[in-house]
Design a protein around this motif. Structure first.
Motif, PDB file in Angstrom:
ATOM      1  N   GLU A   1       0.959  -1.367  -0.068  1.00  0.00           N
ATOM      2  CA  GLU A   1      -0.063  -0.024  -0.053  1.00  0.00           C
ATOM      3  C   GLU A   1       0.885   1.068  -0.195  1.00  0.00           C
ATOM      4  O   GLU A   1       0.687   2.124  -0.663  1.00  0.00           O
ATOM      5  N   MET A   2       1.855   1.370   0.850  1.00  0.00           N
ATOM      6  CA  MET A   2       2.744   2.468   0.923  1.00  0.00           C
ATOM      7  C   MET A   2       3.470   2.738  -0.463  1.00  0.00           C
ATOM      8  O   MET A   2       3.767   3.692  -0.689  1.00  0.00           O
TER       9      MET A   2
ATOM     10  N   GLU B   1       2.638   1.633  -3.304  1.00  0.00           N
ATOM     11  CA  GLU B   1       1.668   2.147  -4.343  1.00  0.00           C
ATOM     12  C   GLU B   1       1.331   3.742  -4.080  1.00  0.00           C
ATOM     13  O   GLU B   1       1.351   4.896  -5.216  1.00  0.00           O
ATOM     14  N   HIS B   2       1.214   4.055  -2.908  1.00  0.00           N
ATOM     15  CA  HIS B   2       0.821   5.310  -2.499  1.00  0.00           C
ATOM     16  C   HIS B   2       2.126   6.385  -2.930  1.00  0.00           C
ATOM     17  O   HIS B   2       1.916   7.344  -3.548  1.00  0.00           O
TER      18      HIS B   2
ATOM     19  N   GLU C   1       2.108   6.786  -6.912  1.00  0.00           N
ATOM     20  CA  GLU C   1       1.089   7.729  -7.015  1.00  0.00           C
ATOM     21  C   GLU C   1       1.490   9.041  -6.778  1.00  0.00           C
ATOM     22  O   GLU C   1       1.260   9.988  -7.834  1.00  0.00           O
ATOM     23  N   GLY C   2       2.080   9.296  -5.597  1.00  0.00           N
ATOM     24  CA  GLY C   2       2.494  10.587  -5.006  1.00  0.00           C
ATOM     25  C   GLY C   2       3.570  10.936  -5.835  1.00  0.00           C
ATOM     26  O   GLY C   2       3.562  12.173  -6.238  1.00  0.00           O
TER      27      GLY C   2
ATOM     28  N   ASP D   1       2.267  12.935  -8.582  1.00  0.00           N
ATOM     29  CA  ASP D   1       1.769  14.292  -8.355  1.00  0.00           C
ATOM     30  C   ASP D   1       3.015  15.328  -7.969  1.00  0.00           C
ATOM     31  O   ASP D   1       2.869  16.379  -7.252  1.00  0.00           O
TER      32      ASP D   1
ATOM     33  N   LYS E   1       5.283  14.612  -5.151  1.00  0.00           N
ATOM     34  CA  LYS E   1       5.564  14.451  -3.929  1.00  0.00           C
ATOM     35  C   LYS E   1       6.741  13.565  -3.812  1.00  0.00           C
ATOM     36  O   LYS E   1       7.057  12.639  -4.679  1.00  0.00           O
TER      37      LYS E   1
ATOM     38  N   ASP F   1       7.672  14.000   1.876  1.00  0.00           N
ATOM     39  CA  ASP F   1       6.613  14.752   1.961  1.00  0.00           C
ATOM     40  C   ASP F   1       5.323  13.908   2.508  1.00  0.00           C
ATOM     41  O   ASP F   1       4.455  14.240   3.323  1.00  0.00           O
ATOM     42  N   ILE F   2       5.236  12.663   2.185  1.00  0.00           N
ATOM     43  CA  ILE F   2       4.121  11.794   2.303  1.00  0.00           C
ATOM     44  C   ILE F   2       4.388  11.204   3.540  1.00  0.00           C
ATOM     45  O   ILE F   2       3.359  11.209   4.539  1.00  0.00           O
ATOM     46  N   PHE F   3       5.470  10.758   4.037  1.00  0.00           N
ATOM     47  CA  PHE F   3       5.759   9.861   5.149  1.00  0.00           C
ATOM     48  C   PHE F   3       6.394  10.578   6.347  1.00  0.00           C
ATOM     49  O   PHE F   3       6.626  10.034   7.536  1.00  0.00           O
ATOM     50  N   GLY F   4       7.060  11.875   6.257  1.00  0.00           N
ATOM     51  CA  GLY F   4       7.508  12.628   6.926  1.00  0.00           C
ATOM     52  C   GLY F   4       8.958  12.590   7.210  1.00  0.00           C
ATOM     53  O   GLY F   4       9.629  11.826   6.657  1.00  0.00           O
TER      54      GLY F   4
ATOM     55  N   TYR G   1       8.182   6.741  12.005  1.00  0.00           N
ATOM     56  CA  TYR G   1       7.112   6.374  11.202  1.00  0.00           C
ATOM     57  C   TYR G   1       6.966   4.757  11.189  1.00  0.00           C
ATOM     58  O   TYR G   1       6.125   4.353  11.641  1.00  0.00           O
TER      59      TYR G   1
ATOM     60  N   GLU H   1       5.716   3.328  14.500  1.00  0.00           N
ATOM     61  CA  GLU H   1       4.402   3.446  14.433  1.00  0.00           C
ATOM     62  C   GLU H   1       3.738   2.379  13.847  1.00  0.00           C
ATOM     63  O   GLU H   1       2.821   1.703  14.228  1.00  0.00           O
TER      64      GLU H   1
END
Lengths: 229, 114
Positions: free
Chosen positions: A49-50, A52-53, A56-57, A60, A62, A66-69, A75, A78
């Motif tokens: 999932e991460m 693919e995210h 995709e980001g 755009d 990113k 930007d996405i995971f900090g 992270y 967590e």
């Protein structure tokens, strides 16, 4: 989707990442994957999932930061704290399969060794039951410990910018050498005692081959039957 | 941690449940929807620990749908327990928001009236 399929696709899809994003993501992935106590299926799903995210980001504009900090280790911790543990049943299957596989190879190698040495001299194929069990148990224990040590080494170095890869390799290699030495010394000092039996190379090869087949079938069934929905 | 993200932390589970209740979504879609409603401060990655926690508590279920060429997406939907939890969170929020608004927005009102 099975965990093994997810891993394979993960390998292919990581190629789409930019160099910077790939580095960030790979560290995260190694850190999560080396926690062997976590559910493999769930770990691979969230990693996919991460990924693919991130892909995709990236389209755009990113970055992984930007996405995971800015704190990838925080992270990842967590994520790990929320991942369910691997089910006991699966752990038993997993280690059972590895054990059977190792013993299978052990027997096949033994028969090959007897065959090769037998070309030039007479070989004693008597096996003493108790010493053999002790030695095999020792090898399995050391292998399990070795896996744990090496995974912990990799896990600790995942986000360490100053990791010296050569040092890590030397450490892992040293561990392997010490293990090997322990086994040789142990096999030298453990005296032949107790009941024994004749164990010719043909029987050794046959049983070894059967064990390898069983472990192969077990591996297939583990992959085919993911515990998670 | 900013004050806003601290406040958000407690209620983010409810926000995620509310988005999923309307329709099944996958991760990237979910983060976009949260930003569309104005929660621009939710850094995109934060949804994944939340989604894992909600799955562990059996409030949502996720299904990974493989695809030949395109991306693999995990679609989430609410369980019955998830619907109940969302109702409880909405109720609690209503009960809290009235007195908190009254308390915190009082200063603003008196400033405006001056």
């Amino acid at each position: 989707m099975r965990a093994s399929e997810l891993i394979e696709q993960n390998n292919q899809k990581r190629e789409f990442l930019t160099e910077e994003n790939e580095k960030y993501y790979s560290n995260l992935m190694i850190y999560i994957r080396t926690r062997l106590s976590l559910s493999e299926q769930q770990s691979e799903e969230v990693l996919m999932e991460m990924l693919e995210h991130l892909i995709e980001g990236q389209h755009d504009g990113k970055t992984a930061r930007d996405i995971f900090g800015n704190d990838p280790k925080g992270y990842a911790d967590e994520i790990i704290s929320q991942l369910p543990p691997e089910e006991k049943r699966d752990l038993v299957k997993f280690f059972g399969q590895i054990t059977i596989n190792l013993i299978g190879w052990f027997l096949v190698m033994r028969s090959i060794a007897i065959l090769l040495i037998g070309l030039t001299q007479e070989v004693d194929t008597t096996e003493y039951i108790l010493p053999t069990i002790i030695l095999v148990a020792l090898i399995l224990l050391l292998v399990a410990l070795g896996v744990k040590v090496i995974f912990t080494l990799i896990n600790r170095s995942a986000f360490d910018e100053n990791t010296n890869e050569k040092m890590q390799m030397i450490k892992a290699g040293l561990y392997g050498a010490v293990e090997f030495l322990v086994i040789i010394v142990a096999s030298y000092f453990i005296k032949d005692f107790g009941p024994s039996f004749e164990f010719p190379w043909t029987v050794s090869l046959g049983i070894g081959a059967i064990l390898l087949l069983i472990s192969w079938l077990m591996k297939k069934s583990i992959n085919y039957n993911p515990s998670a929905p | 941690m900013t004050i806003r993200s601290q406040l958000l932390k407690g209620i983010l589970d409810g926000c995620v449940l509310a988005v999923i209740e309307k329709e099944t979504v996958y991760g990237y879609e979910l983060s976009r929807k949260l930003q569309e409603v104005g929660l621009a401060d939710v850094s995109e990655g934060t949804i994944y620990p939340v989604l894992l926690r909600l799955q562990k508590n059996k409030l949502i279920t996720g299904k990974m749908i493989p695809s030949e060429s395109g991306p693999n997406r995990k679609y989430y939907s609410l369980t019955e327990a998830g619907k109940d939890a969302l109702n409880i969170i909405s109720e609690e929020w209503n009960q809290l928001s009235v007195p908190i608004n009254a308390l915190l927005l009082k200063g603003e009102d008196s400033n405006e009236s001056k």
